[in-house]
Design an enzyme around this catalytic site. Sequence first.
Site, PDB file in Angstrom:
ATOM      1  N   HIS A 232       1.148   8.987 -10.710  1.00  0.00           N
ATOM      2  CA  HIS A 232       0.574   8.502  -9.383  1.00  0.00           C
ATOM      3  C   HIS A 232       1.588   8.271  -8.400  1.00  0.00           C
ATOM      4  O   HIS A 232       2.426   7.289  -8.794  1.00  0.00           O
ATOM      5  CB  HIS A 232      -0.710   7.802  -9.425  1.00  0.00           C
ATOM      6  CG  HIS A 232      -1.135   7.356  -8.092  1.00  0.00           C
ATOM      7  ND1 HIS A 232      -0.999   6.115  -7.691  1.00  0.00           N
ATOM      8  CD2 HIS A 232      -1.812   8.100  -7.326  1.00  0.00           C
ATOM      9  CE1 HIS A 232      -1.402   5.960  -6.490  1.00  0.00           C
ATOM     10  NE2 HIS A 232      -2.040   7.107  -6.147  1.00  0.00           N
ATOM     11  N   ASN A 233       1.705   8.623  -7.132  1.00  0.00           N
ATOM     12  CA  ASN A 233       2.763   8.240  -6.425  1.00  0.00           C
ATOM     13  C   ASN A 233       4.229   8.417  -6.822  1.00  0.00           C
ATOM     14  O   ASN A 233       4.929   7.259  -6.957  1.00  0.00           O
ATOM     15  CB  ASN A 233       2.383   6.600  -5.705  1.00  0.00           C
ATOM     16  CG  ASN A 233       1.363   6.996  -4.755  1.00  0.00           C
ATOM     17  OD1 ASN A 233       0.741   7.916  -4.270  1.00  0.00           O
ATOM     18  ND2 ASN A 233       1.013   5.427  -4.367  1.00  0.00           N
ATOM     19  N   GLU A 262       3.280  13.916  -8.507  1.00  0.00           N
ATOM     20  CA  GLU A 262       2.587  13.738  -7.260  1.00  0.00           C
ATOM     21  C   GLU A 262       3.615  14.148  -6.095  1.00  0.00           C
ATOM     22  O   GLU A 262       4.700  13.375  -6.056  1.00  0.00           O
ATOM     23  CB  GLU A 262       1.752  12.715  -7.112  1.00  0.00           C
ATOM     24  CG  GLU A 262       0.790  12.713  -5.766  1.00  0.00           C
ATOM     25  CD  GLU A 262      -0.061  11.499  -5.704  1.00  0.00           C
ATOM     26  OE1 GLU A 262      -1.031  11.678  -5.158  1.00  0.00           O
ATOM     27  OE2 GLU A 262       0.086  10.617  -6.335  1.00  0.00           O
ATOM     28  N   ASP A 264       3.330  13.601  -2.120  1.00  0.00           N
ATOM     29  CA  ASP A 264       2.530  13.460  -0.894  1.00  0.00           C
ATOM     30  C   ASP A 264       3.464  14.027   0.228  1.00  0.00           C
ATOM     31  O   ASP A 264       4.489  13.304   0.611  1.00  0.00           O
ATOM     32  CB  ASP A 264       2.421  11.994  -0.526  1.00  0.00           C
ATOM     33  CG  ASP A 264       1.303  11.466  -1.417  1.00  0.00           C
ATOM     34  OD1 ASP A 264       0.604  12.148  -2.189  1.00  0.00           O
ATOM     35  OD2 ASP A 264       0.984  10.372  -1.397  1.00  0.00           O
ATOM     36  N   HIS A 277       4.487   7.544   1.309  1.00  0.00           N
ATOM     37  CA  HIS A 277       3.095   7.350   1.221  1.00  0.00           C
ATOM     38  C   HIS A 277       2.577   7.141   2.917  1.00  0.00           C
ATOM     39  O   HIS A 277       3.120   6.306   3.296  1.00  0.00           O
ATOM     40  CB  HIS A 277       2.974   5.819   0.503  1.00  0.00           C
ATOM     41  CG  HIS A 277       1.443   5.863   0.149  1.00  0.00           C
ATOM     42  ND1 HIS A 277       0.683   4.818   0.586  1.00  0.00           N
ATOM     43  CD2 HIS A 277       0.758   6.458  -0.879  1.00  0.00           C
ATOM     44  CE1 HIS A 277      -0.517   4.786   0.175  1.00  0.00           C
ATOM     45  NE2 HIS A 277      -0.461   5.784  -0.892  1.00  0.00           N
ATOM     46  N   GLU A 311      -0.295  17.016  -2.330  1.00  0.00           N
ATOM     47  CA  GLU A 311      -1.189  16.331  -1.246  1.00  0.00           C
ATOM     48  C   GLU A 311      -0.736  16.721   0.105  1.00  0.00           C
ATOM     49  O   GLU A 311       0.434  16.172   0.655  1.00  0.00           O
ATOM     50  CB  GLU A 311      -1.229  14.654  -1.394  1.00  0.00           C
ATOM     51  CG  GLU A 311      -1.956  14.026  -2.654  1.00  0.00           C
ATOM     52  CD  GLU A 311      -3.138  14.477  -2.827  1.00  0.00           C
ATOM     53  OE1 GLU A 311      -3.956  14.804  -1.837  1.00  0.00           O
ATOM     54  OE2 GLU A 311      -3.695  14.418  -4.073  1.00  0.00           O
TER      55      GLU A 311
END
Length: 915
Positions: A232-233, A262, A264, A277, A311
């Site tokens: 995650h992240n 991931e 983003d 983020h 994302e």
Amino acid sequence: MYPDECAFSVIFGDDFESLDLIANTPDEANIWVTGMTCLVNANTKQSASTMDENQQMRDSWLMEQFVKAEPDQHGLLEESEIISLMRDINGTITTAVICQKLKEMEMKRSDGKRGRLNSDEFISLFKEISTRPEIYHLLVRYASNTDYFSTDDLLLFLEAEQGMQRVTKDKCLDIINRFEPSKEGRRRCQLGIDGFTTFLLSEECDLFEPEHLTVCQNMNHPLTHYFIASSHNTYLMEDQLKGPSSVDGYIRALRKGCRCVELDCWDGPNEEPVIYHGHTLTSKITFRSVVETINEYAFEVSEYPVILSIENHCSIKQQQIMVSIMSEILGDKLDLNSVDEKQSCLPSPESLKGRILIKCKKLPNDSESNEGYVTDEDEGAEPDKKRNSKREGSVKKHKLAKELSDMVNYFVSRRFEDFPVSQQKQKYWEMNSFSESQALKLAMSRAEEFVNHNKRFLSRIYPNGMRVDSTNYNPQDLWNCGCQMVALNYQTAGLMMDLYNGWFRKNGGCGYVLKPAVMREEIAYFSANTRDSIPGVSPQLLHIKIISGQNFPKPKGSAAKGDVTDPYVTIEVFGIPADCAEERTKTVPHNGYNPIFDESFEFQINLPELALVRFAVLDDDYIGDEFIGQYTLPFECMQTGYRHIQLLSNTGNTMQNCTLFVHVAITNKRGGGKASKRGMSVKKIKRSKDYTSMKAVGVKSIDETFKVAITPLREGTDLRENVQVAFATFKEACGLAPISNIKQCIRLLSTRIANSGDHATLNYVMRGEWPYLEAQGNLPDILKKALSAFEELIEECKNLIENAEIVYEKLVHCQRAGLEWHEELENVCQQSGLRGRKLTKAVENFAWNIRVLRGQADLLSQAKKDCNEYIRQIKEAAVSTGLDKDVSLRATTTTTTEGRDGDVSPCDPPGDAQG
């Protein structure tokens, strides 16, 4: 209060006076008897001479090392030279301990040779520091010649204690040649205390099963059948408010075997998409640099597929640029194959080796425009969802470029509505993302449905947005429900990442771990919250003895003064709720160098395939216990026997020479288990039997089908448990602890009969296909009882082997008959008036019955293999203890009071009948 096996007597003096003693356990009594027998034997001229020779051998080796290190030939070494020499000979000795011992010696001497030692003093100091009493005691227990191992002794130790199978004399000679430090010891084929200690500290005696260091699971199942290491992240190095972003985060994750990273993605300057983020102060990195990094490191440690979880917050133009960058850099590695709608499940990791896949939203197949709107319900939209929560049913939408949509095939993000909706409408290539809170709520309230959902569809879980410091939740809670992609913050070290790193070592660190069968089979009932036994799964008992620790450092940042630590050890089991447990040892005050704990613990593991075991060492401090080191591994990766655990720091790095010495045994709750490496015993013999029952579906014709299985289920249980009880009885009769194995029993029985007087002998014979032990001479009643128990064990093994196939076929036949109802099950139940909750219960009970039949059949099949393994191990034990008349390596055919073996050189040519 105590069984007879706990009692022993020391007979002494001309009048044969008796000192009668009682130990706490039969095993402890055996240790005392073994130790005192060694001391008694050492009083004979032959044994004393042998012991002196061995000590001379060790002294000569140390003298050689001393002379080599002496630069000026004056017969003295300076302190720095002593430290260097000791560290060269034994790398586990710390400089601080050597200095402390030298200071103690200086305080006792008055000859002015401060900081210098002669050869005798050096040898004495080395022995004092490096000889670990707990290992020396273990050596003496198995050594037939006072305090060193011959090849026969080592073979017996490897088979009986370490659970190794088919050990050859060649293997024992190889170990001696590699680990015995003295030339004389290697020439004589003898392993002394220094070599034995080095062997126990080597990788060969590591707790982790070597088989699992490489990919060892079937990789041809659909992707939904695996737990997948997910980050995650991934781009963050610290917290998710203002921490730095870096491609190093991707390198770190991919090198740990992570298979889902991931990205983003946001609009960046100069039409260059960036990753960070969103709506925070975290730094930004370019999309291009991340893709280049992934391309370089994706398959460095694992060849299985990598998933890019995108994302997407970019404009259409920059989405097109993203597609261009990925196509340019990743090239043929990108899997862009169209989904075959005729299939019913995802492809396997094996079929996708070396491929990179995209997880993202996708436009409808009939969309012809270059862009379209899709709902935004993944984690990137979480803040917006909270803002819009007052507007009932509002879902934010964003534009998606067709080029990006076309790159998505097997990982199409879909909004989760409910389990029944997913079962009816969701396609196998569509997957759901859940926040931590949402997933845990489903895990608590609808565990069975969650497990069934994850048999067909992929689920990705991500941490709550409130975890601004990038802490992690417990992944075990979601693995228990079969969730495949449980994403954690890899940048945050601690307990949760310890569990994660430990878990994904199970399959060679490749990032994919196969789920237990009860979580994969289409017709199988399983709830993580169950407190009942799981059909078809045999509960295991994990016995752990924490013996000692070595070289525990002072915890970093400790508030306590000085270098002294007060260590204690915790053992934690993680798994389904019924398996979770924690125990701790006592605290050993003021000793971080070589604390002796000597404490035993027992844990029941109901679902071994999902369990993790974590060892942690802490410093007991009145302000707050400080972390020293830990080691976490899957239950199924544990080797039994005497093992050293190499502790890891809080960041997962190896701590030099910082180890735990433990003994591990794994037994079935009622005596079964894996014969290949696990002891076969129970703590207490339980005469009553628990028969697994069928559950009523509520439809007469279906219940009649399953009713046929009642008798074979009882027969199968009787066959298995009769063997288990017979084995436990045999062990009790031998006076051994429940965790002992069959080779230890044979060895002890042989020794006791040899020492029972009246020239008693014990022979191994074959009656047809079955092994038996025949004794001659006058035997005490307790030994007659043990031989009777052995004969009973053989009879029960024979009964099971001869009848298992018939019962197995009955169970499988009934299962097949039950499966014929599967396709029309709901219709038949509804026709019988079952609706709503009753219908759901009927379906659950049907799945339970099918799983019970399959599981009980598998257990019976495994029990047959175990019994055949017992027979083979009895033969090996007879060979290694000299009971087999046909063994050509030995000069005697029986074990007698006049000697354990004939005068055979331990270096005779190997290979005749050993192992």
